[in-house]
Design an enzyme around this catalytic site. Structure first.
Site, PDB file in Angstrom:
ATOM      1  N   ASN A  39      -6.183   4.853   8.077  1.00  0.00           N
ATOM      2  CA  ASN A  39      -5.833   3.428   8.134  1.00  0.00           C
ATOM      3  C   ASN A  39      -6.596   2.685   6.749  1.00  0.00           C
ATOM      4  OD1 ASN A  39      -4.541   0.987   9.026  1.00  0.00           O
ATOM      5  ND2 ASN A  39      -6.489   0.408   9.931  1.00  0.00           N
ATOM      6  N   HIS A  93      -7.927  -1.236   5.913  1.00  0.00           N
ATOM      7  CA  HIS A  93      -8.032  -2.543   6.373  1.00  0.00           C
ATOM      8  C   HIS A  93      -8.631  -3.357   5.357  1.00  0.00           C
ATOM      9  CE1 HIS A  93      -8.813  -5.647   9.409  1.00  0.00           C
ATOM     10  NE2 HIS A  93     -10.024  -5.635   9.018  1.00  0.00           N
ATOM     11  N   ASN A 111       0.819  -1.165   0.204  1.00  0.00           N
ATOM     12  CA  ASN A 111       0.029   0.101   0.028  1.00  0.00           C
ATOM     13  C   ASN A 111       0.783   1.167   0.072  1.00  0.00           C
ATOM     14  OD1 ASN A 111      -3.114  -0.370   0.196  1.00  0.00           O
ATOM     15  ND2 ASN A 111      -2.346  -2.093   1.483  1.00  0.00           N
ATOM     16  N   ASP A 137      -9.302  -0.736  13.903  1.00  0.00           N
ATOM     17  CA  ASP A 137      -9.995  -1.068  12.782  1.00  0.00           C
ATOM     18  C   ASP A 137     -11.437  -0.420  12.818  1.00  0.00           C
ATOM     19  OD1 ASP A 137      -7.814  -2.229  11.557  1.00  0.00           O
ATOM     20  OD2 ASP A 137      -8.490  -4.158  12.381  1.00  0.00           O
TER      21      ASP A 137
END
Ligand code: GAR
Length: 230
Positions: A119, A121, A25, A157
């Site tokens: 973030n 996930h 990523n 998350d």
């Protein structure tokens, strides 16, 4: 309502990518940010592990790297974060992207960066947070899964969702096969989510992240694919 505001001065906001592993990523973000019109600059990659494969990838792209091994800090998260914060300040960082950064933060650190830390996930949150999301999805028998970019909150998350991408889950999928399918989507949506944040197009409305001045596309994905009607 709070506008997630990445601009504290200067031109393009300076971004730190935090990694712990292979950094695919991270590589996608670095690649996207090379484009002239991209509204953010990847200023540093910080790893909490010296053996993270992503470090070499970043160096090959001439992105500065910093390693702050978290292991010696044990459970002293605040001491690790003090070092991290000072590296972020040294590099005049305004936005953080976590890319497979496998270390939990204190609520204080998250609060300090709230609205400025993303973030990714590999599931459609709030489904399947935590470890082994691909195996969780297969075990649950869901027919679609995907990836989620979200603002970071103290809960793992979780946090306002910026962007999601969806893939089908097939009956014969293994976690590895599903992971590869989702990873392709991750590499597409993470740069786009950062683009939105860096260009001031996101606003936080409590727990909800909304786009400034643009309606979302409407569409549908049905899985398994419906056979054509006879
Ligand atoms: C990615 O699949 C990312 O979504 C996941 O770790 C992988 C890192 O891969 N993150 C999480 O599971 C966060 N809870 P990468 O190092 O190749 O980007």
């Amino acid at each position: 309502m709070v506008k997630a505001d990445p601009h504290h001065g200067g031109n393009k906001p300076r971004v730190a990518i935090l990694i712990s592993g292979r950094g695919s990523n991270m590589a996608a973000l670095i690649e996207a940010a090379k484009a002239d019109g991209f509204p953010a600059e990847i200023a540093v990659v910080i790893s909490n592990r010296a053996d993270a494969g992503g470090l070499a990838l970043a160096q090959a792209q001439a992105v500065p790297t910093v390693t702050i091994e978290s292991k010696p800090f044990g459970k002293d998260r605040a001491a690790f974060e003090a070092k991290l914060q000072s590296a972020l300040e040294d590099h005049r960082i305004e936005l953080i992207c976590l890319g497979g950064f496998m270390r939990l933060f204190t609520a204080e650190f998250v609060q300090r960066w709230y609205g400025r830390m993303l973030n990714i996930h590999p599931s459609l949150l709030p489904s399947f947070p935590g470890l082994d999301p691909h195996a969780q999805a297969i075990a649950a028998g869901v027919k679609v899964s995907g990836a989620t970019v979200h603002f970071v909150t103290p809960e793992t998350d979780a946090g306002p969702i910026v962007m999601q991408g969806v893939v089908t889950v097939c009956d014969d999928d293994t976690p590895e096969v599903l992971s590869a399918r989702i990873l392709e989507i991750e590499h597409q949506i993470y740069p786009e989510a950062l683009r939105l944040l860096a260009s001031g197009k996101l606003r936080l409305d409590g727990e909800i992240c909304r786009l400034v001045g643009k309606a979302s596309a409407r569409g549908a994905l049905i899985s398994p694919h419906l056979p054509a009607k006879a």
